[in-house]
Design a protein around this motif. Structure first.
Motif, mmCIF file in Angstrom:
data_model
loop_
_atom_site.group_PDB
_atom_site.id
_atom_site.type_symbol
_atom_site.label_atom_id
_atom_site.label_comp_id
_atom_site.label_asym_id
_atom_site.label_seq_id
_atom_site.Cartn_x
_atom_site.Cartn_y
_atom_site.Cartn_z
ATOM 1 N N PRO A 203 0.835 -1.204 0.000
ATOM 2 C CA PRO A 203 0.000 0.000 0.000
ATOM 3 C C PRO A 203 0.868 1.252 0.000
ATOM 4 N N GLY A 204 0.764 2.040 -1.041
ATOM 5 C CA GLY A 204 1.510 3.289 -1.119
ATOM 6 C C GLY A 204 0.578 4.483 -1.125
ATOM 7 N N ARG A 205 1.161 5.671 -1.097
ATOM 8 C CA ARG A 205 0.345 6.879 -1.135
ATOM 9 C C ARG A 205 -0.052 7.194 -2.567
ATOM 10 N N ARG A 206 -1.311 7.264 -2.816
ATOM 11 C CA ARG A 206 -1.886 7.540 -4.147
ATOM 12 C C ARG A 206 -1.628 6.416 -5.149
ATOM 13 N N ALA A 207 -1.191 5.247 -4.676
ATOM 14 C CA ALA A 207 -1.122 4.051 -5.519
ATOM 15 C C ALA A 207 -0.954 2.834 -4.622
ATOM 16 N N THR A 208 -1.697 1.798 -4.933
ATOM 17 C CA THR A 208 -1.528 0.504 -4.266
ATOM 18 C C THR A 208 -0.769 -0.389 -5.227
ATOM 19 N N HIS A 209 0.411 -0.845 -4.812
ATOM 20 C CA HIS A 209 1.279 -1.595 -5.718
ATOM 21 C C HIS A 209 0.979 -3.088 -5.598
ATOM 22 N N LEU A 210 0.590 -3.676 -6.700
ATOM 23 C CA LEU A 210 0.168 -5.081 -6.741
ATOM 24 C C LEU A 210 1.030 -5.823 -7.749
ATOM 25 N N THR A 211 1.712 -6.866 -7.301
ATOM 26 C CA THR A 211 2.518 -7.666 -8.227
ATOM 27 C C THR A 211 1.977 -9.094 -8.261
ATOM 28 N N TYR A 212 1.571 -9.492 -9.448
ATOM 29 C CA TYR A 212 0.940 -10.805 -9.656
ATOM 30 C C TYR A 212 1.876 -11.715 -10.433
#
Lengths: 209, 209
Positions: free
Chosen positions: B181-190
């Motif tokens: 969870p980042g600020r102004r973006a949620t980083h998702l790696t699949y």
């Protein structure tokens, strides 16, 4: 006063069903774990991971009424007047079905704003859940949603029915989400930005940090 | 041997830019924090939150080559032959530009599979990043991606350029993501599911749990 929120299960490419309304690729998370969460309708209980169970219990405990569109009502036959969440249902429709009188827990209302108002009356201090994508999009455009909740499934359908089609008043900006990583779904709840012009014509930058 | 991954910044409704290639609504996270992450190109440094800085540092440290499409190359003028990640760039194109010889860190290759192979050669043990949405979609269809990484921005554009358009071989199924969870973006790696038939014709259920 409760919140008005939408909750949908969505693919990574933004679809809530395949082109034929199929949900096989999406709803696996409802049956991907060992924790049983009973429902109040005719569906079997959810069997999910612990994190997803927490999400479902919160929805079950907090939701006092649901709003859906006529299409979902028809597909599900109105959940037999017993929605799995155990809450009364308000259906947005111009033409109530002939057997409306035999559905005491279902209300038929003409118009999205009117349906949400009716659901708020029913829910009292509890939350109102919007359960149809088309109604959620319209409610968002009307500035009537407090939160958008998405259970994001690790699949790309390639084609399907989009969650947010025909938005008239984008862009819609949200706060950073509450994130609950679950098995076969990442649960993301976004608060709709306050003080934003729902027409999207404002600068929208005031609250961006 | 490194991984081949795509990384894109995407709206909640699956867009990587507005209809006019605008990215104002999406790239705010690159400038939403206090932690400076220098780049190697002509762009100013990223200024992000600590969690997003970790994501960016990992990308910067791990990426040995990038693959992009001709359209992105033209929009950015090939990053002046100095991509912000500091890695050589392989461009998928039928017709290299007239000044190709003046771009020693850029390679022009005809075909997605060929470009990824060339980038793997350049990267050696490091990772290959796919930086264009159209190339990422084709690489996914060809079974050439190991992972799909998305920085998911809390905005609905309503309309725009989709990340995953024209997928020929869906559905594509992934493992549950690594979530930052980042600020102004949620980083998702699949991670892309192994042993799946990239044509989508397999049952795909073997690895579903």
């Amino acid at each position: 006063m409760g919140q008005v929120y939408s909750h949908m299960t969505m693919s990574l490419d933004g679809c809530i069903a395949d082109p034929d309304d199929g949900i096989e690729e999406l709803f696996g998370w409802y049956d991907a774990g060992e924790v049983t969460v009973p429902t109040e309708g005719d569906l079997p209980p959810f069997r999910v991971d612990e994190a997803s169970a927490g999400v479902l219990r919160e929805i079950l405990a907090g939701t006092g009424a649901l709003v859906c569109g006529r299409r979902l009502f028809d597909i599900t036959d109105g959940w037999g007047d017993r929605h799995p969440l155990g809450a009364p249902v308000v259906v947005v429709t111009h033409t109530p079905p002939a057997d409306a009188a035999r559905r005491p827990r279902t209300t038929f209302v003409d118009g999205v704003a009117e349906a949400i108002a009716a659901a708020r009356d029913i829910a009292g201090d509890a939350d109102v859940a919007v359960a149809s994508a088309s109604v959620a999009a319209q409610a968002l455009d009307l500035g009537l949603l407090d939160a958008v909740s998405i259970s994001l499934v690790p699949v790309l359908l390639g084609r399907g029915i989009p969650h947010f089609a025909d938005l008239a008043a984008g862009p819609h900006r949200f706060d950073d989400p509450v994130v609950v990583p679950g098995r076969r779904a990442t649960h993301l709840t976004y608060a709709v930005r306050r003080g934003e012009d729902p027409s999207g014509n404002g600068t929208g930058e005031e609250g961006a940090r």
